[in-house]
Design an enzyme around this catalytic site. Structure first.
Site, PDB file in Angstrom:
ATOM      1  CB  CYS A 165      -0.926   3.264   8.984  1.00 57.94           C
ATOM      2  SG  CYS A 165      -1.519   2.171   7.685  1.00 57.94           S
TER       3      CYS A 165
ATOM      4  CB  CYS B 171       5.966   5.182   4.368  1.00 54.96           C
ATOM      5  SG  CYS B 171       6.956   6.590   3.821  1.00 54.96           S
TER       6      CYS B 171
ATOM      7  CB  CYS C 221      -2.454   6.905   5.993  1.00 53.41           C
ATOM      8  SG  CYS C 221      -1.519   7.325   4.512  1.00 53.41           S
TER       9      CYS C 221
ATOM     10  CB  CYS D  88      -0.928  -0.025   1.216  1.00 54.13           C
ATOM     11  SG  CYS D  88      -2.111   1.333   1.241  1.00 54.13           S
ATOM     12  CB  CYS D  89       3.840   2.287   2.009  1.00 54.85           C
ATOM     13  SG  CYS D  89       3.217   2.722   3.644  1.00 54.85           S
TER      14      CYS D  89
HETATM   15  S1  SF4 Z   1       0.552   4.583   5.692  1.00 56.53           S
HETATM   16 FE1  SF4 Z   1      -1.034   2.975   5.623  1.00 56.53          FE
HETATM   17  S2  SF4 Z   1      -2.739   3.752   4.381  1.00 56.53           S
HETATM   18 FE2  SF4 Z   1      -0.931   5.122   4.072  1.00 56.53          FE
HETATM   19  S3  SF4 Z   1       0.002   4.356   2.227  1.00 56.53           S
HETATM   20 FE3  SF4 Z   1       1.030   3.323   3.945  1.00 56.53          FE
HETATM   21  S4  SF4 Z   1      -0.136   1.413   4.336  1.00 56.53           S
HETATM   22 FE4  SF4 Z   1      -1.360   2.735   2.977  1.00 56.53          FE
END
Ligand code: SF4
Length: 239
Positions: free
Chosen positions: A211, A234, A208, A127-128
């Site tokens: 998280c 991240c 975010c 996701c990151c």
């Molecule tokens: S911090 Fe969490 S929601 Fe944001 S990009 Fe990374 S995994 Fe995704």
């Protein structure tokens, strides 16, 4: 000399340049470091990457004093707390920053990799990568250096950070790397900077919403990030 040897040589040269700058400006003020970086070393090739998080106003203010038209990259992951984009607009306007650029994940990649927006539940690294690393890497193609607000007191991989470094493909400039929490507080008060609205709700570090959690007083500043996971960064600072 082979192509790869030439590339290695080039990296060596840039690493040596970063070490030399780090030694020369180790005790310089943040404003001096920014002036050198923006107006001498990396003219028209430098950007500030900002999360517009809990401590971001300090560096944004410092940069605004040196060159308010410096490009500022804000990674709009699509998963920010609602307060963050509002704070980003308010702060940019108040500080007179004229070149804030919002980066977003590529629409086709997001549709393919994270169609329902729930990837963070199963794979935070992926996701990151989708929402932060790839958009930033693409945007950084146009620059040779970026300014970060990382500080040694954040702990983890940050405790030995120098003022200048060369990582992977870019120089990084860390003008407030040696600042302590009290330095940040003092600067906020001295310049009447508005805090991110979530700070008073117990968020000393803000990313975010899925998280990021509030932390107890005295806890590590980044203890609320990816709570319960071994992940602490991240990935945008990985070379
Ligand atoms: S911090 Fe969490 S929601 Fe944001 S990009 Fe990374 S995994 Fe995704």
């Amino acid at each position: 000399m082979t192509l790869s040897a030439s590339a290695e040589n080039s990296v060596d040269i840039r690493e040596a340049r970063a070490r030399s700058l780090a030694a020369k400006y180790a005790n310089a003020t943040p404003s001096e470091i920014l002036d050198v970086a923006i107006n001498e070393e990396f003219v028209d090739e430098i950007t500030l990457v900002s999360s517009f998080g809990a401590e971001s106003a300090v560096l944004l203010h410092l940069v605004a004093q040196v060159a308010p038209d410096t490009p500022v990259l804000f990674i709009d992951t699509g998963k920010h707390f609602a307060q963050t984009p509002i704070y980003r607009r308010k702060l940019a306007r108040q500080l007179g920053l004229t070149n804030v650029i919002d980066l977003k994940p590529a629409t086709d990649e997001a549709a393919e990799i994270d169609p329902d927006g729930s990837l963070w539940q199963s794979d935070t690294d992926a996701c990151c990568t989708l929402r932060k690393v790839r958009p930033l890497n693409k945007a950084l193609d146009g620059y040779s250096a970026w300014i970060t607000g990382r500080k040694q007191f954040h702990g983890g991989a940050r405790v030995h950070l120098p003022v200048f470094e060369f990582k992977g493909t870019h120089f990084k400039v860390n003008p407030i790397v040696s600042w302590k929490p009290e330095d940040v507080d003092t600067y906020f008060k001295a310049h009447d900077l508005p805090p991110h609205p979530l700070v008073e709700q117990g968020f000393p570090s803000i990313g975010c919403w899925p998280c990021t959690h509030p932390v107890a007083p005295g806890d590590d500043v980044r203890a609320g990030r990816w709570r319960g996971q071994s992940k602490t960064e991240c990935g945008i600072h990985r070379s």
